[in-house]
Design a protein around this motif. Structure first.
Motif, PDB file in Angstrom:
ATOM      1  N   TYR A   1       0.847  -1.198   0.000  1.00 43.80           N
ATOM      2  CA  TYR A   1       0.000   0.000   0.000  1.00 43.80           C
ATOM      3  C   TYR A   1       0.880   1.244   0.000  1.00 43.80           C
ATOM      4  O   TYR A   1       1.915   1.273   0.683  1.00 43.80           O
ATOM      5  CB  TYR A   1      -0.888  -0.012   1.248  1.00 43.80           C
ATOM      6  N   ASP A   2       0.478   2.283  -0.756  1.00 44.04           N
ATOM      7  CA  ASP A   2       1.317   3.486  -0.832  1.00 44.04           C
ATOM      8  C   ASP A   2       0.577   4.782  -0.504  1.00 44.04           C
ATOM      9  O   ASP A   2       1.088   5.872  -0.768  1.00 44.04           O
ATOM     10  CB  ASP A   2       1.979   3.595  -2.207  1.00 44.04           C
ATOM     11  N   ALA A   3      -0.612   4.672   0.106  1.00 43.32           N
ATOM     12  CA  ALA A   3      -1.373   5.863   0.505  1.00 43.32           C
ATOM     13  C   ALA A   3      -1.515   6.844  -0.657  1.00 43.32           C
ATOM     14  O   ALA A   3      -1.280   8.036  -0.518  1.00 43.32           O
ATOM     15  CB  ALA A   3      -0.731   6.544   1.720  1.00 43.32           C
ATOM     16  N   HIS A   4      -1.923   6.306  -1.795  1.00 43.92           N
ATOM     17  CA  HIS A   4      -2.140   7.117  -2.989  1.00 43.92           C
ATOM     18  C   HIS A   4      -0.883   7.857  -3.413  1.00 43.92           C
ATOM     19  O   HIS A   4      -0.928   9.008  -3.860  1.00 43.92           O
ATOM     20  CB  HIS A   4      -3.305   8.081  -2.789  1.00 43.92           C
ATOM     21  N   GLY A   5       0.249   7.183  -3.226  1.00 45.59           N
ATOM     22  CA  GLY A   5       1.526   7.738  -3.654  1.00 45.59           C
ATOM     23  C   GLY A   5       2.260   8.539  -2.600  1.00 45.59           C
ATOM     24  O   GLY A   5       3.373   9.004  -2.849  1.00 45.59           O
ATOM     25  N   LEU A   6       1.688   8.693  -1.406  1.00 44.30           N
ATOM     26  CA  LEU A   6       2.322   9.510  -0.373  1.00 44.30           C
ATOM     27  C   LEU A   6       3.501   8.822   0.302  1.00 44.30           C
ATOM     28  O   LEU A   6       4.436   9.475   0.754  1.00 44.30           O
ATOM     29  CB  LEU A   6       1.300   9.895   0.703  1.00 44.30           C
ATOM     30  N   ILE A   7       3.452   7.503   0.406  1.00 38.88           N
ATOM     31  CA  ILE A   7       4.521   6.761   1.074  1.00 38.88           C
ATOM     32  C   ILE A   7       5.054   5.687   0.138  1.00 38.88           C
ATOM     33  O   ILE A   7       4.388   5.309  -0.831  1.00 38.88           O
ATOM     34  CB  ILE A   7       4.040   6.121   2.389  1.00 38.88           C
ATOM     35  N   LEU A   8       6.233   5.209   0.426  1.00 36.75           N
ATOM     36  CA  LEU A   8       6.757   4.085  -0.334  1.00 36.75           C
ATOM     37  C   LEU A   8       5.908   2.849  -0.047  1.00 36.75           C
ATOM     38  O   LEU A   8       5.380   2.702   1.063  1.00 36.75           O
ATOM     39  CB  LEU A   8       8.210   3.822   0.048  1.00 36.75           C
ATOM     40  N   PRO A   9       5.738   1.970  -1.023  1.00 39.54           N
ATOM     41  CA  PRO A   9       4.887   0.801  -0.827  1.00 39.54           C
ATOM     42  C   PRO A   9       5.259   0.032   0.439  1.00 39.54           C
ATOM     43  O   PRO A   9       6.424  -0.276   0.679  1.00 39.54           O
ATOM     44  CB  PRO A   9       5.155  -0.041  -2.084  1.00 39.54           C
ATOM     45  N   ALA A  10       4.261  -0.263   1.250  1.00 34.73           N
ATOM     46  CA  ALA A  10       4.488  -0.910   2.539  1.00 34.73           C
ATOM     47  C   ALA A  10       3.492  -2.040   2.736  1.00 34.73           C
ATOM     48  O   ALA A  10       2.362  -1.986   2.257  1.00 34.73           O
ATOM     49  CB  ALA A  10       4.353   0.104   3.669  1.00 34.73           C
ATOM     50  N   SER A  11       3.929  -3.072   3.450  1.00 36.83           N
ATOM     51  CA  SER A  11       3.045  -4.197   3.739  1.00 36.83           C
ATOM     52  C   SER A  11       3.437  -4.815   5.073  1.00 36.83           C
ATOM     53  O   SER A  11       4.412  -4.395   5.698  1.00 36.83           O
ATOM     54  CB  SER A  11       3.126  -5.249   2.622  1.00 36.83           C
ATOM     55  N   PHE A  12       2.659  -5.821   5.477  1.00 35.62           N
ATOM     56  CA  PHE A  12       2.891  -6.464   6.773  1.00 35.62           C
ATOM     57  C   PHE A  12       2.948  -7.983   6.646  1.00 35.62           C
ATOM     58  O   PHE A  12       2.504  -8.713   7.530  1.00 35.62           O
ATOM     59  CB  PHE A  12       1.802  -6.052   7.762  1.00 35.62           C
ATOM     60  N   VAL A  13       3.509  -8.450   5.557  1.00 33.81           N
ATOM     61  CA  VAL A  13       3.649  -9.888   5.344  1.00 33.81           C
ATOM     62  C   VAL A  13       4.918 -10.363   6.040  1.00 33.81           C
ATOM     63  O   VAL A  13       6.022  -9.928   5.698  1.00 33.81           O
ATOM     64  CB  VAL A  13       3.715 -10.223   3.841  1.00 33.81           C
ATOM     65  N   PRO A  14       4.804 -11.249   7.024  1.00 37.81           N
ATOM     66  CA  PRO A  14       5.999 -11.720   7.749  1.00 37.81           C
ATOM     67  C   PRO A  14       6.983 -12.420   6.821  1.00 37.81           C
ATOM     68  O   PRO A  14       6.594 -13.180   5.937  1.00 37.81           O
ATOM     69  CB  PRO A  14       5.428 -12.689   8.784  1.00 37.81           C
ATOM     70  N   GLN A  15       8.261 -12.140   7.045  1.00 37.57           N
ATOM     71  CA  GLN A  15       9.317 -12.750   6.254  1.00 37.57           C
ATOM     72  C   GLN A  15      10.351 -13.354   7.202  1.00 37.57           C
ATOM     73  O   GLN A  15      10.434 -12.983   8.375  1.00 37.57           O
ATOM     74  CB  GLN A  15       9.988 -11.693   5.371  1.00 37.57           C
ATOM     75  N   PRO A  16      11.183 -14.283   6.712  1.00 37.52           N
ATOM     76  CA  PRO A  16      12.273 -14.822   7.544  1.00 37.52           C
ATOM     77  C   PRO A  16      13.256 -13.702   7.886  1.00 37.52           C
ATOM     78  O   PRO A  16      13.235 -12.633   7.271  1.00 37.52           O
ATOM     79  CB  PRO A  16      12.928 -15.875   6.632  1.00 37.52           C
ATOM     80  N   PRO A  17      14.129 -13.933   8.845  1.00 36.33           N
ATOM     81  CA  PRO A  17      15.130 -12.917   9.178  1.00 36.33           C
ATOM     82  C   PRO A  17      15.900 -12.480   7.943  1.00 36.33           C
ATOM     83  O   PRO A  17      16.261 -13.311   7.100  1.00 36.33           O
ATOM     84  CB  PRO A  17      16.042 -13.637  10.184  1.00 36.33           C
ATOM     85  N   PRO A  18      16.150 -11.195   7.776  1.00 39.57           N
ATOM     86  CA  PRO A  18      16.847 -10.696   6.597  1.00 39.57           C
ATOM     87  C   PRO A  18      18.242 -11.305   6.441  1.00 39.57           C
ATOM     88  O   PRO A  18      18.966 -11.487   7.423  1.00 39.57           O
ATOM     89  CB  PRO A  18      16.942  -9.194   6.845  1.00 39.57           C
ATOM     90  N   THR A  19      18.601 -11.612   5.223  1.00 39.13           N
ATOM     91  CA  THR A  19      19.950 -12.087   4.913  1.00 39.13           C
ATOM     92  C   THR A  19      20.382 -11.447   3.599  1.00 39.13           C
ATOM     93  O   THR A  19      19.561 -11.119   2.759  1.00 39.13           O
ATOM     94  CB  THR A  19      20.003 -13.613   4.752  1.00 39.13           C
ATOM     95  N   GLY A  20      21.659 -11.272   3.432  1.00 39.72           N
ATOM     96  CA  GLY A  20      22.172 -10.739   2.179  1.00 39.72           C
ATOM     97  C   GLY A  20      21.748  -9.306   1.937  1.00 39.72           C
ATOM     98  O   GLY A  20      21.473  -8.545   2.854  1.00 39.72           O
ATOM     99  N   LEU A  21      21.694  -8.944   0.659  1.00 38.93           N
ATOM    100  CA  LEU A  21      21.348  -7.586   0.274  1.00 38.93           C
ATOM    101  C   LEU A  21      19.837  -7.417   0.169  1.00 38.93           C
ATOM    102  O   LEU A  21      19.100  -8.375  -0.033  1.00 38.93           O
ATOM    103  CB  LEU A  21      21.992  -7.238  -1.073  1.00 38.93           C
TER     104      LEU A  21
END
Length: 470
Positions: A408-428
């Motif tokens: 979701y980007d609030a009609h372009g006001l914010i960068l696209p954001a979501s709340f889908v859980p992901q594994p711990p970040p790795t790499g780039l």
């Protein structure tokens, strides 16, 4: 403060990038907000705009056809709560921005007919910046006012978060000043989150991650390879400064770390050290008071840097007066964020925000800020979520909208954001950010923030993610 990890773009260093706040530092330093900024989302999030719910207020509809579908929802009204640390020890303006942005949005929405014929009644509460006060506000709004949801919160100590989550009350678009939004389900910060948010631990088993897009941006944009980081001799300030230093060094910077006494800071000594080092960038783990004093010391000593980097919380009109005694330093102030520049009215959504603020809160012209714009975006997000439910909104339906896979980007006001859980970040990770610079020559000499990137959705970098313990 300067760039701090945050989520969303740059807001999440760790899922954080521009725009995240370090609560402990904030608590002590009056206005410490992370400046890091970036978004960790799939490439597809930037190649196609997310499908949006119908435009708020455009649905109309007779109130006679509306059911009393959930707590806080009647045939003609929906009650929304906003909790703000308005009279906190750090001052009334530090956390007020999101509140005013959201209030302006709902006033404009009601003037257009409301949502499905319902008037949005906003119930506000000032928690005084304390955990006890926050719990009092949360209980009053849930147990007595029976609000349907919370929106655009900005609080120093979100002690009531477990109760909000336990009651399954959606809290949409809040500023992640502490770690509550990294832990509890039903809490949805303005920058999105990829953490499990299972109520058990913060982030991934107590670990968060910071990405380095802010530092990469300045390295590529300004050719910088050296930076100074200034902190108070206080544990939380020092810890945050250490995170800044780690991020800068990960991007190949030579880093000068300077510490000053919290009660009696010697900024002249810092200015001399910056001059001797030849530091090109200046970051900090201090409050607005400290930043203004540091800039004054730099100007008085004739020390110049390529950029004095601050964060989204300090991206405001008040820079004009806060740095009145240091015009040279003010003109090298840069800010990063995960949202549009509140001065860029060529974007329809920003124009709507500014029009509403001028109409409903004309006395705040000198306090307009990025946080007010993000408060407006949070209110828009909640409204679109409610609107997706049709004439019979429920908290469960709003939760489904917030947890959907589509960013979701609030009609372009914010960068696209979501709340889908992901594994711990790795790499780039691919992280994007917006950036602006204060220029006294802008707006016909009145001064203002001038955007420095063609588009925040394309100003992106493949950067590492560094783990840290909050």
């Amino acid at each position: 403060m300067a760039a701090r990890p945050r989520r969303g773009p740059a807001a999440a260093w760790a899922g954080r990038g521009p725009g995240r706040v370090v609560a402990a530092v904030l608590a002590l330093l009056l206005s410490a907000v992370p400046a890091g900024c970036g978004t960790r989302l799939p490439e597809g999030a930037f190649t196609a705009r997310a499908t949006r719910a119908p435009t708020p207020g455009a649905t109309g509809g007779a109130t006679s056809g509306n059911p009393a579908s959930d707590t806080g929802v009647t045939a003609g009204e929906i009650r929304i709560g906003i909790v703000t640390s308005l009279t906190s020890p750090v001052g009334s303006e530090v956390f007020s921005g999101p509140r005013y942005g959201a209030l302006a949005f709902f006033r404009a929405l009601n003037d257009r007919g409301g949502l499905h014929g319902r008037t949005v009644r906003v119930v506000t509460c000032d928690d005084g910046g304390s955990g006890v006060g926050n719990q009092d506000c949360v209980h009053r709004l849930i147990d007595q006012e029976h609000v349907f949801a919370f929106v655009s919160g900005s609080v120093l100590d979100y002690a009531g978060a477990p109760y909000v989550s336990g009651k399954a009350v959606p809290d949409v678009g809040g500023q992640p000043i502490g770690t509550a939004y990294d832990r509890w389900p039903h809490l949805y910060e303005i920058y999105g989150s990829a953490a499990p948010r299972d109520g058990q631990s913060v982030g991934w088993n107590g670990t968060l991650y910071q990405s380095t897009e802010v530092f990469r941006f300045f390295k590529q944009r300004l050719g910088a390879n050296s930076a100074a980081v200034v902190a108070y001799n206080q544990a939380d300030s020092a810890r945050y400064a250490g995170q800044l230093k780690a991020g800068l060094e990960a991007e190949g910077y030579r880093v000068l770390l300077q510490t000053v006494d919290f009660a009696l800071p010697n900024f002249q000594a810092v200015a001399a050290a910056v001059r001797a080092d030849g530091s090109q960038l200046l970051f900090d783990a201090m409050d607005t008071r400290g930043n203004a004093a540091l800039c004054r010391a730099l100007d008085e000593s004739g020390v110049t840097v390529t950029a004095k980097v601050t964060n989204v919380q300090n991206w405001s009109e008040s820079v004009r007066t806060d740095y009145q005694a240091s015009p040279n330093c003010r003109n090298v102030l840069w800010a990063t964020s995960s949202s549009l520049n509140y001065e860029d009215e060529q974007y329809p959504a920003v124009h709507d925000f500014r029009t509403a603020m001028a109409r409903y809160y004309p006395d705040r012209a000198g306090q307009l800020s990025a946080w007010e714009l993000e408060g407006w975006a949070g209110a828009l997000w909640l409204t679109d979520a409610v609107d997706s439910c049709g004439a019979a909104p429920t908290r469960a339906c709003v939760g489904a909208f917030m947890n959907r896979a589509e960013p979701y980007d609030a009609h372009g006001l914010i960068l696209p954001a979501s709340f889908v859980p992901q594994p711990p970040p790795t790499g780039l990770t691919r992280a994007c950010l917006n950036a602006a610079r204060w220029q006294d020559s802008a707006q016909g000499g009145r001064g203002g923030w001038v955007t420095q990137v063609p588009s925040m959705t394309t100003n992106c970098y493949e950067v590492p993610q560094l783990p840290y313990k909050p």
